[in-house]
Design an enzyme around this catalytic site. Sequence first.
Site: not given
Ligand code: 5GP
Length: 124
Positions: A110, A112
Amino acid sequence: MISRSFRYLFSKGTIFDKILSKQIPSKAVFEDDDVYAFEDIQPQAPVHILIIPKFKDNLSGISQAEEKNVKILGRLLLTASRVAKEKNLSGYRLVINEGKDGCQSVDHLHVHLIGGRQMNWPPG
Ligand code: 5GP
């Protein structure tokens, strides 16, 4: 009735698979055949959008990317740029967290898109 989060704990796939299949609700920002963009549940800025491939193709993170993934990698970035324009962002940051040291928490590639405030550099 079993709650959504309880069901998730005992099922396969990441939370983003559940979001794609609409088992978990999300706020859509953009969608086409290849990508889905939706609002992050814990926004780190006034605008915080996640852009994910609809077909994961083993892309649990950017470190898994291969030559065959070039098209989807481009689609993710183009979508980020398109969404940023639609949100009228004058500046923004695109982030891909990778692995434990990169603070990745969801094993589904993903991007951001973070904006709507002044960013800082270096990042934390
Ligand atoms: P990472 O930390 O893997 O780069 O980003 C994962 C992102 O997914 C985090 O910013 C977190 O807030 C988001 N996230 C986790 N669970 C959910 C969810 O159930 N719904 C949404 N919309 N975002 C989520």
